[in-house]
Design an enzyme around this catalytic site. Structure first.
Site, PDB file in Angstrom:
ATOM      1  N   MET A 179       1.198   0.016   6.259  1.00  0.00           N
ATOM      2  CA  MET A 179       0.705   1.126   4.891  1.00  0.00           C
ATOM      3  C   MET A 179       0.628   2.184   6.066  1.00  0.00           C
ATOM      4  O   MET A 179      -0.461   2.754   7.278  1.00  0.00           O
ATOM      5  CB  MET A 179      -0.645   1.619   4.376  1.00  0.00           C
ATOM      6  N   MET A 180       1.049   2.567   6.452  1.00  0.00           N
ATOM      7  CA  MET A 180       1.507   4.123   7.040  1.00  0.00           C
ATOM      8  C   MET A 180       0.425   4.435   7.098  1.00  0.00           C
ATOM      9  O   MET A 180       0.270   5.531   6.028  1.00  0.00           O
ATOM     10  CB  MET A 180       2.455   4.945   7.723  1.00  0.00           C
ATOM     11  N   CYS A 189      11.102   1.288   4.308  1.00  0.00           N
ATOM     12  CA  CYS A 189      11.108   2.288   4.133  1.00  0.00           C
ATOM     13  C   CYS A 189      12.118   3.393   3.634  1.00  0.00           C
ATOM     14  O   CYS A 189      13.082   3.676   4.270  1.00  0.00           O
ATOM     15  CB  CYS A 189      10.103   2.542   5.149  1.00  0.00           C
ATOM     16  N   LYS A 241      11.136  -7.249   5.530  1.00  0.00           N
ATOM     17  CA  LYS A 241      10.447  -6.711   4.309  1.00  0.00           C
ATOM     18  C   LYS A 241      11.731  -5.610   3.995  1.00  0.00           C
ATOM     19  O   LYS A 241      11.647  -4.215   4.723  1.00  0.00           O
ATOM     20  CB  LYS A 241       9.123  -5.744   4.485  1.00  0.00           C
ATOM     21  N   ASN A 262       5.913  -8.079  -3.198  1.00  0.00           N
ATOM     22  CA  ASN A 262       4.898  -6.213  -3.302  1.00  0.00           C
ATOM     23  C   ASN A 262       5.950  -5.379  -4.158  1.00  0.00           C
ATOM     24  O   ASN A 262       6.805  -5.165  -4.745  1.00  0.00           O
ATOM     25  CB  ASN A 262       5.340  -5.818  -1.771  1.00  0.00           C
ATOM     26  N   GLY A 263       4.972  -4.422  -4.265  1.00  0.00           N
ATOM     27  CA  GLY A 263       5.460  -3.758  -5.002  1.00  0.00           C
ATOM     28  C   GLY A 263       4.513  -3.868  -6.669  1.00  0.00           C
ATOM     29  O   GLY A 263       4.520  -4.206  -7.891  1.00  0.00           O
ATOM     30  N   GLY A 264       3.179  -3.388  -6.663  1.00  0.00           N
ATOM     31  CA  GLY A 264       2.130  -1.902  -8.055  1.00  0.00           C
ATOM     32  C   GLY A 264       2.036  -3.019  -8.110  1.00  0.00           C
ATOM     33  O   GLY A 264       1.361  -3.177  -9.653  1.00  0.00           O
ATOM     34  N   GLY A 324      -0.472  -3.869  -1.563  1.00  0.00           N
ATOM     35  CA  GLY A 324      -0.836  -2.577  -1.069  1.00  0.00           C
ATOM     36  C   GLY A 324      -1.299  -1.514  -1.590  1.00  0.00           C
ATOM     37  O   GLY A 324      -2.385  -2.012  -1.337  1.00  0.00           O
ATOM     38  N   ARG A 325      -1.869  -0.180  -2.353  1.00  0.00           N
ATOM     39  CA  ARG A 325      -2.760   0.005  -2.261  1.00  0.00           C
ATOM     40  C   ARG A 325      -3.965   0.259  -3.297  1.00  0.00           C
ATOM     41  O   ARG A 325      -4.649   0.268  -2.866  1.00  0.00           O
ATOM     42  CB  ARG A 325      -1.661   1.303  -3.069  1.00  0.00           C
TER      43      ARG A 325
END
Length: 342
Positions: A18-19, A100, A139, A211-213, A239-240
């Site tokens: 994650m940038m 991205c 990815k 990945n995702g949510g 991720g987040r």
């Protein structure tokens, strides 16, 4: 160097690149919660690796292992050379970003726009695989804009698998390159987890991570077991959720990896992180560069707001040291004591 079988195990759970978030300080902090989880760098462009300050851009502490380097680029020669450099630095895996959606990434002809060029991605991956002995992975998204998943995900995976790639991490949402900002694209269009299960069903020979949510370890465990939507996946990438609530990683070694160990709570993780903080402070790193990754650590606990405030305000002051972390922890302890006494 990490053995392939060890990395396969580590891929059961990973923290996404994650940038501006998953820098070396963040990764060292996450490692304090889990010894097993695979960690990823922020995306680094090939130009930065080849011509930039490598110590600053891709340097890392051995305590972060296993850790993978994510590259951004679309030139096979440059990617091969950047992969060699990453391997020499000690990274356990080299990953190519094909997901991205930012304008800056598109203008450089890398990231999600490469979903439209599966043969170019395959050529890049083949060049990287020839250059290094560590695994090279992709990815990607399930597609871009109006692409079908067959045009997008399945074509890309097929081309890369033909080039020898064995491992794919799939963000289960289309990248929308026209009409949505990257921020809007975090929630629109909807996630499609079923298509990732379908990919695994069609390609059981490949390692497929999702990945995702994904919000918590309960959800992660669900993807690691068979369901009505398809077979078990090989890995889950958070991720987040992992960034905003890093303490959830403290249960990962036991729940995801089956290690007979006690869970790591926030106080224990920060104690384990303390020697790293001290060493980097001595090297001239500003405290706030490290504590900014700790702000969500006490999420849901008494004193969490005071914890965040102290780390945000006091860590930014000139000369701030470990005493700031101690004050933030004391604020939580005092709030918890007051609640217990009430």
């Amino acid at each position: 160097m990490w053995r392939a079988m060890d990395l396969t195990h580590a891929r059961r759970l990973s923290v996404a690149p994650m940038m501006d978030w998953t820098d070396r300080h963040c990764r060292a902090f996450h490692r304090a919660f889990s010894s097993q989880t695979l960690l990823y760098t922020e995306m680094v462009t090939t130009g930065a690796v080849l011509h930039g300050d490598r110590a600053r851009l891709i340097g890392f502490d051995p305590l972060e292992q296993p850790v993978a380097l994510q590259l951004g680029g679309s030139d096979p020669h440059d990617l091969a050379e950047a992969a060699r450099i990453g391997e020499a630095e000690g990274y356990a895996e080299i990953n190519l970003n094909v997901g991205c959606p930012s304008d800056r990434v598109q203008s450089g002809r890398f990231g999600a726009c490469l979903m439209r060029e599966p043969q170019l991605v395959a050529a890049c991956m083949a060049a990287m695989a020839r250059a290094v002995a560590v695994p090279v992975t992709v990815k990607c998204r399930i597609g871009v804009d109006d692409q079908s998943t067959d045009e997008g995900l399945f074509s890309l995976v097929g081309a890369c698998a033909d080039a020898g790639v064995q491992t794919f991490i799939v963000h289960a949402r289309k990248a929308w390159l026209k009409g949505l900002s990257p921020k809007e694209n975090r929630d629109v269009p909807p996630l499609d987890y079923a298509v990732v299960r379908r990919l695994k069903a069609q390609r059981p020979d490949l390692s497929i991570s999702i990945n995702g949510g994904i919000a918590d370890l309960d959800q992660a465990e669900g993807f690691l077991t068979p369901s009505d939507e398809g077979p078990a996946l090989d890995g889950v990438m958070l991720g987040r959720a992992a960034y905003h609530e890093p303490a959830l990683l403290g249960q990962a070694d036991r729940r995801i990896f089956g290690v007979a160990t006690a869970d790591i709570g926030p106080f224990a993780a920060i104690a384990a992180y303390r020697p790293y903080l001290a060493s980097r402070l001595e090297a001239g790193v500003h405290l706030s560069a490290m504590t900014r990754h700790m702000l969500g650590t006490m999420h849901g606990r008494p004193g969490a707001r005071a914890f965040r405030r102290i780390l945000t305000v006091e860590a930014a002051q000139t000369g701030a040291g470990l005493e700031v972390v101690d004050r933030a922890l004391d604020a939580v302890r005092e709030a918890e004591a007051r609640r217990q006494a009430a």
